[in-house]
Design an enzyme around this catalytic site. Structure first.
Site, mmCIF file in Angstrom:
data_model
loop_
_atom_site.group_PDB
_atom_site.id
_atom_site.type_symbol
_atom_site.label_atom_id
_atom_site.label_comp_id
_atom_site.label_asym_id
_atom_site.label_seq_id
_atom_site.Cartn_x
_atom_site.Cartn_y
_atom_site.Cartn_z
ATOM 1 N N SER A 1 -11.193 -12.059 -8.617
ATOM 2 C CA SER A 1 -10.158 -13.027 -8.261
ATOM 3 C C SER A 1 -10.734 -14.413 -8.059
ATOM 4 O O SER A 1 -9.993 -15.388 -8.006
ATOM 5 C CB SER A 1 -9.409 -12.577 -7.009
ATOM 6 O OG SER A 1 -10.290 -12.131 -6.032
ATOM 7 N N ASN B 1 -4.200 -17.815 -7.972
ATOM 8 C CA ASN B 1 -4.870 -17.860 -6.667
ATOM 9 C C ASN B 1 -5.171 -19.289 -6.225
ATOM 10 O O ASN B 1 -5.224 -19.574 -5.029
ATOM 11 C CB ASN B 1 -6.160 -17.040 -6.691
ATOM 12 C CG ASN B 1 -5.885 -15.558 -6.521
ATOM 13 O OD1 ASN B 1 -4.795 -15.171 -6.092
ATOM 14 N ND2 ASN B 1 -6.846 -14.723 -6.854
ATOM 15 N N HIS C 1 -7.296 -10.905 -15.182
ATOM 16 C CA HIS C 1 -6.970 -10.866 -13.750
ATOM 17 C C HIS C 1 -5.557 -10.330 -13.535
ATOM 18 O O HIS C 1 -4.579 -10.974 -13.920
ATOM 19 C CB HIS C 1 -7.132 -12.277 -13.163
ATOM 20 C CG HIS C 1 -6.944 -12.317 -11.684
ATOM 21 N ND1 HIS C 1 -6.297 -13.340 -11.035
ATOM 22 C CD2 HIS C 1 -7.296 -11.447 -10.707
ATOM 23 C CE1 HIS C 1 -6.282 -13.093 -9.741
ATOM 24 N NE2 HIS C 1 -6.872 -11.954 -9.515
ATOM 25 N N GLU D 1 -3.686 -12.859 -16.003
ATOM 26 C CA GLU D 1 -4.373 -14.087 -16.419
ATOM 27 C C GLU D 1 -5.517 -13.713 -17.362
ATOM 28 O O GLU D 1 -6.367 -12.885 -17.006
ATOM 29 C CB GLU D 1 -4.918 -14.832 -15.196
ATOM 30 C CG GLU D 1 -3.808 -15.424 -14.323
ATOM 31 C CD GLU D 1 -4.336 -16.043 -13.023
ATOM 32 O OE1 GLU D 1 -3.786 -17.067 -12.607
ATOM 33 O OE2 GLU D 1 -5.292 -15.497 -12.421
HETATM 34 N N1 3HC Z 1 3.849 1.548 -7.682
HETATM 35 C C1 3HC Z 1 5.065 1.857 -8.151
HETATM 36 N N2 3HC Z 1 6.206 1.404 -7.615
HETATM 37 C C2 3HC Z 1 6.108 0.639 -6.520
HETATM 38 C C3 3HC Z 1 4.871 0.259 -5.969
HETATM 39 C C4 3HC Z 1 3.702 0.760 -6.602
HETATM 40 N N3 3HC Z 1 2.468 0.451 -6.171
HETATM 41 N N4 3HC Z 1 5.100 -0.549 -4.896
HETATM 42 C C5 3HC Z 1 6.439 -0.665 -4.783
HETATM 43 N N5 3HC Z 1 7.048 0.042 -5.753
HETATM 44 C C6 3HC Z 1 8.470 0.171 -6.013
HETATM 45 C C7 3HC Z 1 9.164 0.874 -4.881
HETATM 46 O O1 3HC Z 1 9.148 2.280 -5.043
HETATM 47 C C8 3HC Z 1 10.578 0.317 -4.971
HETATM 48 O O2 3HC Z 1 11.310 1.033 -5.940
HETATM 49 P P1 3HC Z 1 12.910 1.192 -5.788
HETATM 50 O O3 3HC Z 1 13.451 -0.191 -5.971
HETATM 51 O O4 3HC Z 1 13.257 2.133 -6.889
HETATM 52 O O5 3HC Z 1 13.114 1.776 -4.416
HETATM 53 C C9 3HC Z 1 10.367 -1.087 -5.509
HETATM 54 O O6 3HC Z 1 9.059 -1.130 -6.051
HETATM 55 C C10 3HC Z 1 10.505 -2.109 -4.432
HETATM 56 O O7 3HC Z 1 9.599 -1.807 -3.399
HETATM 57 P P2 3HC Z 1 9.918 -1.971 -1.859
HETATM 58 O O8 3HC Z 1 11.368 -1.735 -1.614
HETATM 59 O O9 3HC Z 1 8.928 -1.168 -1.102
HETATM 60 O O10 3HC Z 1 9.572 -3.459 -1.500
HETATM 61 P P3 3HC Z 1 9.930 -4.823 -2.180
HETATM 62 O O11 3HC Z 1 11.296 -4.843 -2.738
HETATM 63 O O12 3HC Z 1 9.519 -5.858 -1.208
HETATM 64 O O13 3HC Z 1 8.921 -4.951 -3.416
HETATM 65 C C11 3HC Z 1 6.831 -5.882 -4.009
HETATM 66 C C12 3HC Z 1 7.568 -4.801 -3.251
HETATM 67 C C13 3HC Z 1 7.003 -5.692 -5.504
HETATM 68 C C14 3HC Z 1 5.372 -5.688 -3.659
HETATM 69 C C15 3HC Z 1 7.383 -7.294 -3.643
HETATM 70 O O14 3HC Z 1 7.445 -7.432 -2.260
HETATM 71 C C16 3HC Z 1 6.539 -8.402 -4.207
HETATM 72 O O15 3HC Z 1 6.665 -8.767 -5.359
HETATM 73 N N6 3HC Z 1 5.647 -8.991 -3.358
HETATM 74 C C17 3HC Z 1 4.772 -10.046 -3.755
HETATM 75 C C18 3HC Z 1 3.543 -9.454 -4.360
HETATM 76 C C19 3HC Z 1 2.574 -10.500 -4.817
HETATM 77 O O16 3HC Z 1 2.753 -11.696 -4.671
HETATM 78 N N7 3HC Z 1 1.453 -10.034 -5.401
HETATM 79 C C20 3HC Z 1 0.398 -10.870 -5.829
HETATM 80 C C21 3HC Z 1 -0.650 -10.950 -4.787
HETATM 81 S S1 3HC Z 1 -2.012 -11.973 -5.256
HETATM 82 C C22 3HC Z 1 -3.041 -10.949 -6.122
HETATM 83 O O17 3HC Z 1 -2.810 -9.768 -6.265
HETATM 84 C C23 3HC Z 1 -4.240 -11.568 -6.723
HETATM 85 C C24 3HC Z 1 -5.504 -11.146 -6.067
HETATM 86 O O18 3HC Z 1 -6.562 -11.675 -6.799
HETATM 87 C C25 3HC Z 1 -5.632 -11.604 -4.638
#
Ligand code: 3HC
Length: 318
Positions: free
Chosen positions: A152, A223, A173, A185
């Site tokens: 990252s 990031n 990424h 990315e």
């Molecule tokens: N695998 C499969 N399905 C998943 C899952 C996983 N790991 N995590 C969540 N889901 C599914 C759930 O089962 C749920 O399904 P449903 O709608 O059928 O019930 C659906 O996704 C929605 O999950 P939740 O209801 O638990 O929660 P949310 O609606 O809040 O969604 C989220 C979860 C997709 C994580 C959303 O909150 C989100 O997009 N968050 C932001 C994530 C983000 O910004 N990520 C980037 C981080 S930075 C990074 O990674 C870079 C690194 O270098 C630091």
């Protein structure tokens, strides 16, 4: 893993058929993928690659880590099929079975490496360890194999410098949770060949993701914008200007973010954020955007790393 791999290294370096000469390396159609690192990111990438018909070998140091990774892949697949095969659970089960058949695991990756089109590392964020790994794999992998890092924040060009194939090294990424986040990315260094970039762009599209191209600069695109935003939220809270709950609510309801910055920090891991920030502030100590946060440092020192340790800015149930 190095020890295990090293024991067979001489054998494999003699037996790997170098079917492509360096000058003949063109676009590589990526079918066989070796993923080094069975943590959350590595397992997520393995899941997505296997779900889209790629043959995947997931590599880590112990069988226990790999077992945990496979369990995670299976439970994530169950969540995916609940939605995509709703009303047809049998087809969902068949899909899971097929996907799981596309993933094998190994603590001894030599055989998989010999047939890999792509080796993707998602291991600890430590330059020396990544360089040792890439330098070692470079001697074993066929000529055409592309090396990619899911780092990252570390420079891809520094990791690639440990190999004799910087033209076939790039960043790939992914974002957490990998099965849901659509973006990848594709990071090109000044040495990455256009053919390598194109092969990786095609691969990410075959995964069902949307790729964006970026240069090998700190934080790439996402990031570089996301981490300073999360740090600014932290500083706002540290100054006593708003509670973390209100900041999270503000960004969710006022800006349409799926998670507030504190929720997201816990989700990503406070140690990861600190690692990224420390690296940047070392390079640019006078840049206020990269100034450290005492609260973040304290939580990390206390082992409160976010969701994975059940406590960060918030507490979580198991
Ligand atoms: N695998 C499969 N399905 C998943 C899952 C996983 N790991 N995590 C969540 N889901 C599914 C759930 O089962 C749920 O399904 P449903 O709608 O059928 O019930 C659906 O996704 C929605 O999950 P939740 O209801 O638990 O929660 P949310 O609606 O809040 O969604 C989220 C979860 C997709 C994580 C959303 O909150 C989100 O997009 N968050 C932001 C994530 C983000 O910004 N990520 C980037 C981080 S930075 C990074 O990674 C870079 C690194 O270098 C630091």
């Amino acid at each position: 893993m190095f020890r295990l791999v090293s024991s067979n290294m001489a054998f494999f370096t003699h037996h790997i058929k170098r079917s492509f000469s360096s000058s003949a390396v063109r676009n590589v159609v990526i079918k066989n993928v070796t993923i080094i690192g069975g943590g959350q990111m590595g397992a997520g990438i393995a899941q997505v690659a296997a779900s889209t018909g790629h043959s995947v070998t997931l590599v880590d140091m112990t069988d226990d880590i790999l077992k945990k990774a496979m369990k995670g892949i299976q439970s994530s697949l169950r969540r995916v099929v609940k939605k995509t095969f709703s009303g047809d659970p049998e087809s969902g089960d068949d899909f899971i079975q097929k996907v799981m058949q596309n993933v094998s695991t190994s603590t001894e990756p030599s055989a998989a490496i010999a047939t890999s089109d792509l080796i993707l590392e998602a291991i600890v964020e430590n330059m020396k360890i990544k360089q040792d790994l890439f330098g070692f794999l470079d001697k074993m992998a066929p000529e055409h194999t592309i090396f990619a890092s899911n780092t990252s924040s570390l420079p891809i060009s520094d990791i690639a410098s440990a190999t004799s194939r910087p033209d076939r090294c790039a960043g790939l990424h992914f974002f957490n949770p990998v099965p849901l986040m659509k973006l990848v990315e594709v990071v090109a260094t000044t040495s990455t060949s256009p053919e390598t970039s194109e092969s990786l762009l095609n691969f990410t599209k075959a995964l069902g993701k949307t790729p964006v191209c970026c240069k090998d600069t700190p934080g790439f695109i996402v990031n570089r914008l996301l981490v300073p935003y999360m740090m600014e939220a932290l500083r706002l809270h540290e100054r006593g200007h708003a509670s973390k709950e209100d900041i999270d609510t503000g960004m969710k309801l006022g800006a349409g973010y799926p998670m507030g910055p504190f929720e997201l920090s816990d989700y990503v891991g406070l140690d990861t954020i600190k690692f990224i920030m420390d690296g940047w502030s070392k390079k640019e100590p006078d840049n206020p955007i990269f100034a450290p946060s005492q609260l973040l440092n304290k939580l990390v020192a206390e082992g409160k790393l976010g969701k994975k340790t059940l406590e960060g800015f918030y507490k979580y149930n198991k």
